[in-house]
Design a protein around this motif. Structure first.
Motif, mmCIF file in Angstrom:
data_model
loop_
_atom_site.group_PDB
_atom_site.id
_atom_site.type_symbol
_atom_site.label_atom_id
_atom_site.label_comp_id
_atom_site.label_asym_id
_atom_site.label_seq_id
_atom_site.Cartn_x
_atom_site.Cartn_y
_atom_site.Cartn_z
ATOM 1 N N SER A 1 1.831 -1.543 10.189
ATOM 2 C CA SER A 1 2.620 -1.909 9.005
ATOM 3 C C SER A 1 2.723 -0.745 8.036
ATOM 4 N N LEU A 2 1.775 0.148 8.114
ATOM 5 C CA LEU A 2 1.773 1.323 7.253
ATOM 6 C C LEU A 2 2.796 2.352 7.735
ATOM 7 N N CYS A 3 2.727 2.622 9.036
ATOM 8 C CA CYS A 3 3.571 3.682 9.597
ATOM 9 C C CYS A 3 5.045 3.274 9.667
ATOM 10 N N LEU A 4 5.281 2.055 10.081
ATOM 11 C CA LEU A 4 6.644 1.668 10.431
ATOM 12 C C LEU A 4 7.468 1.238 9.216
ATOM 13 N N ARG A 5 7.347 1.937 8.158
ATOM 14 C CA ARG A 5 8.176 1.642 6.991
ATOM 15 C C ARG A 5 9.410 2.526 7.031
ATOM 16 N N ALA B 1 0.831 -1.200 0.000
ATOM 17 C CA ALA B 1 0.000 0.000 0.000
ATOM 18 C C ALA B 1 0.870 1.255 0.000
ATOM 19 N N VAL B 2 1.824 1.296 0.919
ATOM 20 C CA VAL B 2 2.676 2.478 1.001
ATOM 21 C C VAL B 2 3.398 2.697 -0.310
ATOM 22 N N PRO C 1 4.934 8.467 3.011
ATOM 23 C CA PRO C 1 3.665 9.191 2.993
ATOM 24 C C PRO C 1 2.998 9.296 4.375
ATOM 25 N N TRP C 2 3.347 8.445 5.307
ATOM 26 C CA TRP C 2 2.706 8.515 6.632
ATOM 27 C C TRP C 2 3.707 8.007 7.668
ATOM 28 N N TYR D 1 2.599 6.500 14.266
ATOM 29 C CA TYR D 1 2.526 5.285 15.069
ATOM 30 C C TYR D 1 2.671 5.650 16.542
ATOM 31 N N TRP D 2 3.673 6.480 16.795
ATOM 32 C CA TRP D 2 3.889 6.938 18.171
ATOM 33 C C TRP D 2 2.618 7.606 18.696
#
Lengths: 504, 489
Positions: free
Chosen positions: B386-390, B311-312, B400-401, B406-407
């Motif tokens: 999984s989205l944030c921690l890339r 997605a990312v 992008p995010w 996440y924090w």
């Protein structure tokens, strides 16, 4: 070698007896059910809020009076929130997952409890709630337990086994668990490891073909295996059964019913005379097998289900009208676009079909594995492990894996061929159908099963199975996928609602 | 329709006798209770209060939606477009948080916590601060791109399903993007409605679009740790195709679907408007991603990762940028709608309104059973992580995010006062952390460890006794100690 042989099973199965009032489900009704009813609401929703009086002020703080746009009448309304209807909170008392107690209340050792929580079990299912108090009580009593697929039978007997062990003797076999296939044995081994992960000093060993070296002793408290291998190990004195406390048969009807397996189970039982507790578990117990089971596990407590309670309501059962046997593949490929699917299992009749479809699907970019009797044991283990961990998302298999395999992410089961039994496949095999579709909808999740029919024979067979269990199967069409998509969505939706409603 | 009838019929003849039975057991709506005396007036409103977990150095809640709106209640406020462009948010461009707030030597004081007394704003305060809520009736005719009369604030979709539901927006603990994401979600809904209505007029085209749309799901379902590139390309190709298909739906302004619409950028592929049909497909892609998380990661948290990675990377792809910025807010809007606790919403699971706020779904008026709900929340929590921690440090593209969100998600949950927590929050928190502690530590070092301590030890220890979701959060700490040797206790 440990393949279930559906044909021989089929020959000997009789249909369950017609319903009668006496065979009501869950015979040993615990009196707690009634007495604890007053506190259902409190227990079920894992209460986190404060008592009601405070709740109102909490509501104040949260809702800020933004009700006018929604037709409310101003700030005044914001001082209360409507409580969830009791029936929603407590769930459906007829659901096999319904329960009123917590694992704590069942008196389970805290180390085991931790393991249960780590597996995301939050509350005992009905079978666990009913069976566990009887199972872990002293003195040990035998038990024959029937409960729908995916309702936590394995966890129930694993908890029992872990509660019975003497942890000062880590190398002394004390519990034996038998399963009809190596995959299932491996799976149970995995469940024992997970639930027992916080139990100090627990030792586990699998006794499946090729897992124990010749001449090596079995040195674990819990042994999980297939009957043939276990029998050989005991005979060759690699397996000391002198202090065996508990014997457990998973998919018991399947094992006792098959000529070979049944004999092996009996021999094993005779070789462990000291055993104090014998447990038989399955989702199906045809009547004839039940009689035998009662001899095998004498004076057992029993928990039985009525026939129309056998199907799990969370599974939406549909069928696809295919133009021809060959046309099935195209349709199969299209199905994956209709709904969100995690993992899926495709059941076929013949090994060649399995190989065929898997080759085509791999060509289309799917992560597919196929397992059937032609594969070697260790290979089967590793293929199933790939599927379990999600490295491959589609499993194509024959009836070898129809029973017991629990991969919680399986959200669709496809009967590419309708299960048949008898000489030259003349009759529909209802038990196998039930076990197959039970690979999805695990522990109350929503699952989908789609059966392919293409000619009169397959259509009639499926109809008979549906009538047998009183299922209403939904027909899907291949002409207009937009409509089919809508139907599938709506069926899944109603079964979602159904899992929580009084709809038997 | 027919299906339902069949089912109903079946229920009616079931042994327990029960479609009616269900009705009979349903307890009638409780009449309005006498209002409890309002809580003692709290000292004073604090409009400048820092939202929970925001590092103090960053901007105060500058969300447009939290600001007082001059518009009166019945009147639709300004158009979406202006509304958005006038008050851009700074949330996204915010760099990784400065380490100072977290680098306290002792982890013992909760790095997130506000004094508990601050968390309940007085009941009267938010009424003046709330943004104007549009009346639920004014859904414009199905025309897209938007007419100037469009409402920026759509009726909250989950709210509209429940009677008497109150909308959450007062609380200072909400993350700044929270309300705007809901608007974006509403805009997307209208866009899909508009296009679907148009497709109805043109059956062959509808079939073509339907077939293309249905191709989005299989590759998402086939993603695994190993072979993702191939599947990702399939999705990219579908989206590219949707950009190219000639159609009657015209263009629309992507600003309607962004938290912080950028200024035109030189050299950007798209500076003006983008095809509506493309946004339609992106929206369906976002729905499919969220659905896949909810389905698959609910029982297998590790399954979230390949989906998040795909997605990312698809959103960050140059082909799909608008004015050089990814359209990922479309996905976030969907997440916001499905899993509100990530963005700070709270609710009591024993009330209808509380459940609605927590994103607890219902079907035909019946709440999903607890297990299904918690499964979904687990999948979505894992998905969000999984989205944030890339890690984009080695990439030429911009995250992008970024992980700071996440924090914030963890912070906003653990700073919930003990009497407002819910099993949903414990469950989402567990899913956010489970299997992600490695990446978290990589991004935040010892601050992450302190945060884990708060999340896994301090926070659940204040839970009501017997709360299983909280207990399983605590067990996660033991599991990490046992399996990875990470001690947070």
């Amino acid at each position: 070698m440990s393949d279930p042989k559906p044909a021989s099973l089929a020959d000997r199965i009789t249909q369950p007896a017609p319903l009668d009032g006496a065979s009501a489900s869950f015979t040993p009704v615990s009196t707690k059910t009634a007495s604890a009813s007053a506190s259902w609401a409190d227990e079920v929703a894992s209460p986190t809020g404060p008592p009601k009086t405070e709740e109102a002020s909490l509501a104040d703080a949260q809702v800020d009076g933004q009700v006018e746009p929604l037709g409310g009448s101003g700030l005044h309304d914001a001082t209360y929130e409507v409580e969830v209807k009791l029936s929603d909170l407590q769930g459906d008392a007829n659901s096999p997952l319904y329960s009123i107690q917590s694992f704590e209340e069942l008196g389970i050792n805290p180390e085991i409890l931790k393991g249960i929580y780590s597996m995301n079990f939050k509350k005992p299912s009905k079978i666990q709630e009913k069976a566990l108090p009887l199972l872990i009580r002293d003195p040990p009593t035998n038990m024959i337990a029937q409960s729908q697929s995916g309702t936590g039978k394995t966890a129930a007997f694993v908890i029992t086994i872990l509660s019975r062990l003497d942890y000062t003797k880590p190398e002394q076999p004390q519990a034996l668990c038998l399963a009809p296939s190596r995959e299932l044995a491996r799976q149970i081994e995995g469940v024992v490891r997970s639930i027992g992960q916080f139990v100090n000093g627990l030792t586990i060993q699998a006794a499946v073909p090729g897992a124990v070296e010749r001449g090596a002793k079995v040195k674990a408290m819990v042994v999980v295996g297939t009957p043939g291998t276990v029998m050989d190990l005991i005979k060759r004195r690699q397996f000391d059964t002198s202090q065996m406390k508990i014997l457990c048969l998973d998919e018991a009807d399947n094992m006792l019913d098959q000529q070979g397996l049944g004999d092996q189970c009996l021999r094993v039982k005779q070789m462990i005379p000291a055993v104090k507790q014998i447990l038989l578990f399955s989702a199906t117990f045809p009547e004839e097998v039940m009689r035998y089971a009662k001899q095998f596990s004498p004076s057992a407590n029993s928990i039985e289900l009525k026939r129309d309670e056998l199907t799990v309501r969370g599974i939406s059962q549909m069928y696809m009208d295919c133009p021809s046997d060959d046309g099935k593949y195209e349709i199969l490929a299209n199905l994956y676009g209709l709904m969100t699917i995690g993992s899926s299992i495709i059941f076929v009749k013949k090994r060649e079909t399995a190989d065929n479809i898997s080759a085509r699907l791999i060509g289309d970019g799917h992560q597919v594995v196929a397992v059937h009797g032609a594969f070697e044991g260790a290979e089967r283990d590793s293929i199933l492990e790939q599927f379990r961990t999600g490295q491959s998302k589609v499993l194509i298999t024959t009836n070898v894996l129809a029973r017991g395999i629990d991969v919680s992410s399986v959200s669709m089961v496809i009967n590419y061929d309708i299960p048949m039994k008898g000489r030259s496949d003349s009759e529909p095999d209802a038990e196998t159908y039930l076990h197959r579709i039970g690979r999805t909808g695990r522990f109350g999740r929503v699952g989908v099963s789609i059966s392919f029919v293409f000619d009169r024979k397959s259509y009639v067979a499926l109809q008979q199975i549906a009538t047998h269990y009183g299922i209403d199967l939904i027909r899907l069409d291949t002409d207009d996928w937009d409509t089919t998509e809508k139907i599938v969505k709506s069926v899944i939706r109603s079964s979602r609602a159904g899992t929580n409603m009084n709809n038997n | 329709m027919e299906l339902d009838e069949l089912r109903l019929k079946k229920r009616a003849i079931g042994p327990k006798g029960t479609a009616g039975g269900r009705k009979a057991r349903r307890i009638p709506k409780i009449p309005p209770r006498l209002p409890t005396p309002p809580p003692p007036p709290v000292q004073k409103p604090r409009p400048s209060q820092t939202p929970a977990g925001q590092p103090p150095s960053t901007n105060t809640p500058s969300s447009d939606s939290l600001k007082p709106q001059p518009t009166s209640f019945g009147q639709p406020p300004a158009t979406t477009l202006n509304h958005v462009q006038q008050k851009p948010q700074q949330q996204i461009s915010q760099p990784t948080p400065t380490p100072n707030p977290f680098s306290q030597p002792k982890p013992t004081p909760n790095p997130f916590s506000q004094p508990p007394t601050q968390s309940n704003p007085p009941a009267t305060f938010p009424a003046q601060q709330r943004p104007a809520q549009a009346p639920p009736t004014t859904i414009p005719a199905p025309t897209f791109p938007p007419q100037p009369t469009l409402n920026p604030v759509q009726p909250v979709s989950q709210a509209s399903k429940t009677n008497g539901q109150k909308v959450e927006s007062s609380a200072s603990h909400l993350l700044p993007e929270t309300n705007r994401l809901l608007e974006i979600h509403g805009n997307l809904k209208r866009l899909r409605k508009y296009i679907n209505a148009g497709l109805e007029q043109d059956p062959p085209f509808k079939k073509q679009i339907g077939n293309l749309r249905r191709k989005l799901k299989p590759p998402l379902g086939q993603l695994t740790q190993n072979s993702k590139q191939n599947q990702r390309e399939k999705i990219v190709n579908i989206l590219l195709e949707s950009l190219a298909i000639p159609n009657q739906f015209g263009l629309c302004d992507p600003a309607m679907f962004m938290l912080d619409p950028p200024e035109p950028q030189e050299g950007a592929r798209y500076n003006g408007e983008m095809p509506s049909l493309f946004i339609y497909f992106v929206s369906h892609f976002a729905k499919a991603v969220v659905g896949q998380w909810a389905q698959e990661a609910s029982t297998k948290p590790t399954a979230a990762l390949p989906i998040g990675v795909a997605a990312v990377s698809i959103f960050a792809r140059p082909d799909f940028l608008w004015r050089g910025k990814p359209l990922i807010d479309i996905l976030l809007a969907k997440i916001r709608h499905e899993c509100p606790v990530i963005f700070g919403l709270r609710g009591n699971e024993k009330t209808e309104e509380g459940r609605a706020r927590l994103g607890w779904k219902r079907e035909k008026g019946v709440w999903f059973d607890e297990q299904s709900h918690m499964d979904r929340m687990t999948g979505l929590g894992a998905g969000y992580a999984s989205l944030c921690l890339r890690d984009f440090s080695k990439s030429t593209m911009k995250h992008p995010w970024p992980p700071t969100h996440y924090w914030q998600a963890i912070a906003v949950i653990v700073s919930t006062p003990p009497n407002e927590t819910s099993s949903t929050q414990y469950t989402v928190l567990k899913a956010l952390i489970n299997e992600n502690e490695g990446s978290f530590l990589k991004f935040y070092g010892s601050a992450a460890r302190a945060a884990l301590r708060v999340a896994l030890v301090d926070f659940p220890s204040q839970a009501p006794k017997g709360n299983v979701a909280a207990a399983s959060l605590q067990v996660l700490a033991d599991q990490m100690a046992q399996n990875g040797g990470l001690r947070v206790r």
